[in-house]
Design a protein around this motif. Structure first.
Motif, PDB file in Angstrom:
ATOM      1  N   THR A 346      -2.745   8.423  -7.819  1.00 43.78           N
ATOM      2  CA  THR A 346      -3.287   7.134  -7.403  1.00 43.78           C
ATOM      3  C   THR A 346      -2.188   6.080  -7.418  1.00 43.78           C
ATOM      4  O   THR A 346      -1.299   6.100  -8.263  1.00 43.78           O
ATOM      5  CB  THR A 346      -4.431   6.701  -8.339  1.00 43.78           C
ATOM      6  OG1 THR A 346      -5.427   7.718  -8.366  1.00 43.78           O
ATOM      7  CG2 THR A 346      -5.060   5.396  -7.859  1.00 43.78           C
ATOM      8  N   PHE A 367      -0.120   2.427   4.344  1.00 46.10           N
ATOM      9  CA  PHE A 367       0.708   3.244   3.467  1.00 46.10           C
ATOM     10  C   PHE A 367       0.947   4.591   4.125  1.00 46.10           C
ATOM     11  O   PHE A 367       0.146   5.045   4.967  1.00 46.10           O
ATOM     12  CB  PHE A 367       0.071   3.398   2.081  1.00 46.10           C
ATOM     13  CG  PHE A 367      -1.221   4.179   2.080  1.00 46.10           C
ATOM     14  CD1 PHE A 367      -1.243   5.530   1.758  1.00 46.10           C
ATOM     15  CD2 PHE A 367      -2.428   3.558   2.394  1.00 46.10           C
ATOM     16  CE1 PHE A 367      -2.420   6.242   1.757  1.00 46.10           C
ATOM     17  CE2 PHE A 367      -3.619   4.267   2.401  1.00 46.10           C
ATOM     18  CZ  PHE A 367      -3.612   5.609   2.071  1.00 46.10           C
ATOM     19  N   MET A 378      -5.919   0.192   5.508  1.00 43.72           N
ATOM     20  CA  MET A 378      -7.100  -0.186   4.738  1.00 43.72           C
ATOM     21  C   MET A 378      -7.239  -1.707   4.786  1.00 43.72           C
ATOM     22  O   MET A 378      -6.248  -2.430   4.754  1.00 43.72           O
ATOM     23  CB  MET A 378      -6.994   0.281   3.279  1.00 43.72           C
ATOM     24  CG  MET A 378      -6.998   1.780   3.095  1.00 43.72           C
ATOM     25  SD  MET A 378      -6.859   2.239   1.332  1.00 43.72           S
ATOM     26  CE  MET A 378      -8.378   1.516   0.685  1.00 43.72           C
ATOM     27  N   PHE A 385      -6.141  -3.116  -4.155  1.00 43.76           N
ATOM     28  CA  PHE A 385      -6.402  -1.865  -3.457  1.00 43.76           C
ATOM     29  C   PHE A 385      -6.126  -0.697  -4.410  1.00 43.76           C
ATOM     30  O   PHE A 385      -5.200  -0.764  -5.228  1.00 43.76           O
ATOM     31  CB  PHE A 385      -5.514  -1.710  -2.219  1.00 43.76           C
ATOM     32  CG  PHE A 385      -5.841  -2.677  -1.115  1.00 43.76           C
ATOM     33  CD1 PHE A 385      -6.650  -2.295  -0.056  1.00 43.76           C
ATOM     34  CD2 PHE A 385      -5.347  -3.967  -1.139  1.00 43.76           C
ATOM     35  CE1 PHE A 385      -6.946  -3.190   0.958  1.00 43.76           C
ATOM     36  CE2 PHE A 385      -5.632  -4.869  -0.140  1.00 43.76           C
ATOM     37  CZ  PHE A 385      -6.438  -4.474   0.915  1.00 43.76           C
ATOM     38  N   THR A 386      -6.914   0.368  -4.284  1.00 43.58           N
ATOM     39  CA  THR A 386      -6.714   1.596  -5.054  1.00 43.58           C
ATOM     40  C   THR A 386      -6.598   2.752  -4.068  1.00 43.58           C
ATOM     41  O   THR A 386      -7.565   3.066  -3.351  1.00 43.58           O
ATOM     42  CB  THR A 386      -7.871   1.847  -6.029  1.00 43.58           C
ATOM     43  OG1 THR A 386      -7.992   0.728  -6.920  1.00 43.58           O
ATOM     44  CG2 THR A 386      -7.620   3.104  -6.849  1.00 43.58           C
ATOM     45  N   LEU A 387      -5.424   3.374  -4.015  1.00 38.57           N
ATOM     46  CA  LEU A 387      -5.183   4.503  -3.112  1.00 38.57           C
ATOM     47  C   LEU A 387      -5.332   5.784  -3.914  1.00 38.57           C
ATOM     48  O   LEU A 387      -4.514   6.094  -4.778  1.00 38.57           O
ATOM     49  CB  LEU A 387      -3.782   4.404  -2.497  1.00 38.57           C
ATOM     50  CG  LEU A 387      -3.409   3.041  -1.890  1.00 38.57           C
ATOM     51  CD1 LEU A 387      -2.025   3.093  -1.289  1.00 38.57           C
ATOM     52  CD2 LEU A 387      -4.439   2.621  -0.857  1.00 38.57           C
ATOM     53  N   LYS A 388      -6.388   6.538  -3.623  1.00 34.46           N
ATOM     54  CA  LYS A 388      -6.714   7.721  -4.416  1.00 34.46           C
ATOM     55  C   LYS A 388      -6.366   8.999  -3.658  1.00 34.46           C
ATOM     56  O   LYS A 388      -6.034   8.985  -2.472  1.00 34.46           O
ATOM     57  CB  LYS A 388      -8.203   7.723  -4.778  1.00 34.46           C
ATOM     58  CG  LYS A 388      -8.644   6.533  -5.616  1.00 34.46           C
ATOM     59  CD  LYS A 388     -10.124   6.628  -5.947  1.00 34.46           C
ATOM     60  CE  LYS A 388     -10.570   5.459  -6.823  1.00 34.46           C
ATOM     61  NZ  LYS A 388     -12.007   5.526  -7.148  1.00 34.46           N
ATOM     62  N   LEU A 390      -3.906  11.126  -3.821  1.00 37.08           N
ATOM     63  CA  LEU A 390      -2.544  11.286  -3.309  1.00 37.08           C
ATOM     64  C   LEU A 390      -1.891  12.500  -3.960  1.00 37.08           C
ATOM     65  O   LEU A 390      -2.373  13.032  -4.960  1.00 37.08           O
ATOM     66  CB  LEU A 390      -1.724  10.033  -3.593  1.00 37.08           C
ATOM     67  CG  LEU A 390      -2.299   8.714  -3.054  1.00 37.08           C
ATOM     68  CD1 LEU A 390      -1.387   7.560  -3.421  1.00 37.08           C
ATOM     69  CD2 LEU A 390      -2.488   8.782  -1.544  1.00 37.08           C
ATOM     70  N   TYR A 396       5.453   7.347  -1.788  1.00 39.99           N
ATOM     71  CA  TYR A 396       4.638   6.671  -0.789  1.00 39.99           C
ATOM     72  C   TYR A 396       5.173   5.243  -0.605  1.00 39.99           C
ATOM     73  O   TYR A 396       5.622   4.600  -1.560  1.00 39.99           O
ATOM     74  CB  TYR A 396       3.173   6.596  -1.227  1.00 39.99           C
ATOM     75  CG  TYR A 396       2.453   7.928  -1.166  1.00 39.99           C
ATOM     76  CD1 TYR A 396       1.759   8.318  -0.025  1.00 39.99           C
ATOM     77  CD2 TYR A 396       2.464   8.792  -2.253  1.00 39.99           C
ATOM     78  CE1 TYR A 396       1.094   9.530   0.036  1.00 39.99           C
ATOM     79  CE2 TYR A 396       1.805  10.016  -2.205  1.00 39.99           C
ATOM     80  CZ  TYR A 396       1.117  10.379  -1.053  1.00 39.99           C
ATOM     81  OH  TYR A 396       0.461  11.588  -0.999  1.00 39.99           O
ATOM     82  N   VAL A 398       4.341   1.270   1.026  1.00 41.99           N
ATOM     83  CA  VAL A 398       3.200   0.386   1.247  1.00 41.99           C
ATOM     84  C   VAL A 398       3.692  -0.930   1.840  1.00 41.99           C
ATOM     85  O   VAL A 398       4.753  -1.446   1.468  1.00 41.99           O
ATOM     86  CB  VAL A 398       2.443   0.125  -0.069  1.00 41.99           C
ATOM     87  CG1 VAL A 398       1.208  -0.741   0.187  1.00 41.99           C
ATOM     88  CG2 VAL A 398       2.029   1.426  -0.732  1.00 41.99           C
ATOM     89  N   THR A 422       4.539   8.836  -7.056  1.00 39.96           N
ATOM     90  CA  THR A 422       3.418   9.134  -7.935  1.00 39.96           C
ATOM     91  C   THR A 422       3.866  10.012  -9.097  1.00 39.96           C
ATOM     92  O   THR A 422       4.848  10.742  -9.002  1.00 39.96           O
ATOM     93  CB  THR A 422       2.296   9.841  -7.155  1.00 39.96           C
ATOM     94  OG1 THR A 422       2.841  11.007  -6.499  1.00 39.96           O
ATOM     95  CG2 THR A 422       1.704   8.922  -6.096  1.00 39.96           C
TER      96      THR A 422
END
Length: 590
Positions: A346, A367, A378, A385-388, A390, A396, A398, A422
């Motif tokens: 995340t 992203f 998004m 924002f929460t990018l799940k 991954l 990554y 952004v 990550t």
């Protein structure tokens, strides 16, 4: 008890002349009916109906009171009036609290009872009068000056900014009407024909109260003769950084000059003349181009108006249309700054807008994996924002921007790219920790087994020690140990002579040439000599054997079996026992 009752009876009898005189002889005088209060702005109209008594002898009076006052107050304009209507203003009363009226009939000294009206709030009951209108003509435009309802009154004093206006205009010779909606007290109607008569009417509207006035009285005015200098048109404003670029259309010669002025937005929302409220723009004064640049510092209000005028010599055009500018629509904030926090699968992204105008707006991020060109977008109405879901241990990147959906659908530029890796996933972390544990445990086990093996070998198979004489030999100092030689030293020669007479030998370290000479001299008795290589030669009797070997090496005396009696040899200063098979007695000299 009786005394109290008697006293009360006396009071009633004594007070009867003060209470009943108004009703004396007026038992048939009835109070007014159908009382109605009609309010326009701050003007009250009180109406009622009578029972047909002679209007010449019957009069009427009215009083009022508010919720804040329990005492009834007389309405000055409604005292002893002979009509069934009276008009007045209550400029000193609070129009936002309940007010109550009452009316009675009077005839001579007789009065009827009061007829009271239910309390009401004047602000919600009042009606709006039509706005006052004043017209001003140009060659191709008409300026409409509007005064709001209740201009100097109390009823709409706080509501003036809430009014809007509907203007209906038409040529006097035509019935086609054009409707224009405005929220300002001065509205310029452009694109009209010169020397043409136009008529118009205006009404006021209060949207929140859902009220509107009637249309004002129709007024007509004729436009003037066409001006020699046309008016600049099609005003446009673009934003470039911290400045505005004002552009307009005009077919001009090289001698035409232009100037621009600006007006704060609140000034147009106030009634009265505003010709002296327009402010000059220094960078847009007497320019020959159809554009100019003005800094945001020049116009210090959030909303303002711009207009442009052309001039050539003594001729000057009318002012152009007034261009309304909202700074939020034309000046966008700088790109936002983002922060990214990485977790196992995340990314937590926070978009920090660098301008206060970003409050309440939408945000968009994109992203992608650093090794891929596939971007995912998004959009949210908040900055977090929460990018799940991954991939762990993956980089990554952004970017983010601010969206202005309500403001002409404009957006800010994207922020700088920010890349973050990550962290390992929980499953991978467990395997890594397990693998490290297994490796550490294996090393410890191998070390323990090796230690046990060495111990067992030492106990079960002890190391063999060499004979004491050899041990003593190897334990001698290096100066006496002749086995290890340096490259600079010369090896000594050993000679074994059998069956010969006494031989005198001088033993010493000598150079290679002396050794060769020495070997040649000592071998003359036997008719043989020995050089550097090991040799075996016969004596005169054919039985002498000469062997040589470096001192400190093993002593070997080859001879025919059974010829040696005492198998001893001398090597340096040590004596070693040779094979019992050797039976001759050699003499070993070094």
């Amino acid at each position: 008890m009786l005394a109290v009752v008697g006293a009360a009876a006396l009071v009633l009898v004594a007070g009867a002349p003060w209470v009943l005189p108004s009703a004396a002889g007026g038992e048939n005088l009835k109070p007014p009916e159908n009382i109605d209060v009609y309010i326009i702005d701050d003007n009250y109209t009180l109406k009622w109906s009578s029972h047909g008594e002679s209007m010449g002898s019957v009069t009427f009076s009215a009083e009022y009171r508010t919720k804040d006052e329990a005492k009834w107050l007389k309405v000055p304009e409604c005292q002893h009036t002979t009509t069934t209507k009276c008009e007045f203003s209550l400029l000193d009363t609070n129009v936002y609290i309940k007010t109550q009226f009452r009316v009675r009939a009077e005839e001579g000294n007789s009065t009827s009872s009061w007829n009271e009206v239910d309390p009401f709030i004047p602000f919600y009951t009042a009606h709006m009068s039509p706005p006052e209108v004043r017209l001003e003509a140009e060659d191709k435009a008409i300026l409409v000056h509007i005064s709001p309802p209740g201009q100097d009154g109390n009823m709409w004093a706080l509501e003036k900014p809430s009014f809007s206006y509907t203007i209906r205009i038409w040529q006097k010779s035509s019935s086609d009407k054009k409707t224009i909606n405005s929220t300002y007290y001065v509205e310029k109607i452009p694109e009209l024909l010169p020397e043409t008569t136009y008529c118009l009417e205006v009404k006021a509207i209060h949207p929140s109260l859902k009220k509107h006035s009637n249309y004002s009285t129709v007024q007509c005015i004729s436009t003037t003769v066409a001006n020699k200098m046309p008016v600049p048109g099609n005003l446009q404003v673009d934003a470039q950084g911290k400045s505005y670029v004002l552009k307009w259309d005009y077919i001009a010669s090289a001698d035409v000059l232009f100037r621009a002025q600006w007006l704060p937005g609140y000034s147009k929302s106030s009634s009265g003349s505003r010709s002296d409220k327009w402010k000059p723009i220094p960078t847009c004064a007497n320019v020959q181009t159809t554009h100019c640049v003005l800094s945001q510092d020049t116009v210090y209000t959030g909303t303002f108006f711009l207009h442009v005028q052309a001039s050539e010599g003594n001729h000057t055009s009318f002012w152009s249309e007034e261009k309304f500018i909202d700074s939020q629509k034309h000046i966008l904030p700088p790109p936002p700054v983002i922060t990214v926090t990485a977790m196992s699968d995340t990314l937590l992204v926070y978009v920090n807008c660098q301008d206060s105008t970003c409050d309440g707006l939408n945000y968009e991020i994109i992203f992608w994996e650093n090794t891929s060109n596939t971007k995912i977008s998004m959009e949210k109405d908040g900055p977090e924002f929460t990018l799940k879901n991954l991939q762990p241990l993956t980089v990554y990147c952004v970017q983010a921007r601010v969206l202005f959906r309500a403001l002409l659908n404009k957006t800010s530029n994207f922020s700088e790219k920010l890349c973050e890796k990550t962290r390992p996933g929980s499953f991978s972390t467990i395997w890594i920790i397990t693998g490290l544990g297994v490796v550490f445990f294996s090393v410890m086990v191998l070390y323990a087994l090796r230690s046990v093996w060495k111990y067992l070998c030492h106990v079960c198979f002890p190391p063999l020690k060499p004979p004491r004489s050899i041990d003593e030999f190897f334990s001698e100092p290096p100066s006496k140990n002749l086995v290890l030689l340096t490259a600079e030293e010369h090896t000594e020669r050993c000679f074994i002579i059998e069956n010969t007479d006494t031989v005198a030998v001088e033993v010493k370290h000598a150079p290679e040439e002396d050794l060769r000479k020495y070997s040649s001299q000592t071998s003359q008795d036997s008719g043989n000599y020995s050089n550097e290589e090991e040799e075996s030669v016969g004596t005169e009797s054919g039985q002498a054997v000469l062997s040589k070997a470096p001192c400190g090496g093993p002593c070997s005396v080859p001879s025919p079996p059974g010829t040696l009696e005492d198998g001893t040899c001398f090597l340096g200063n040590e004596k070693y026992l040779q094979s019992p098979a050797l039976r001759t007695e050699p003499a070993l000299l070094c």
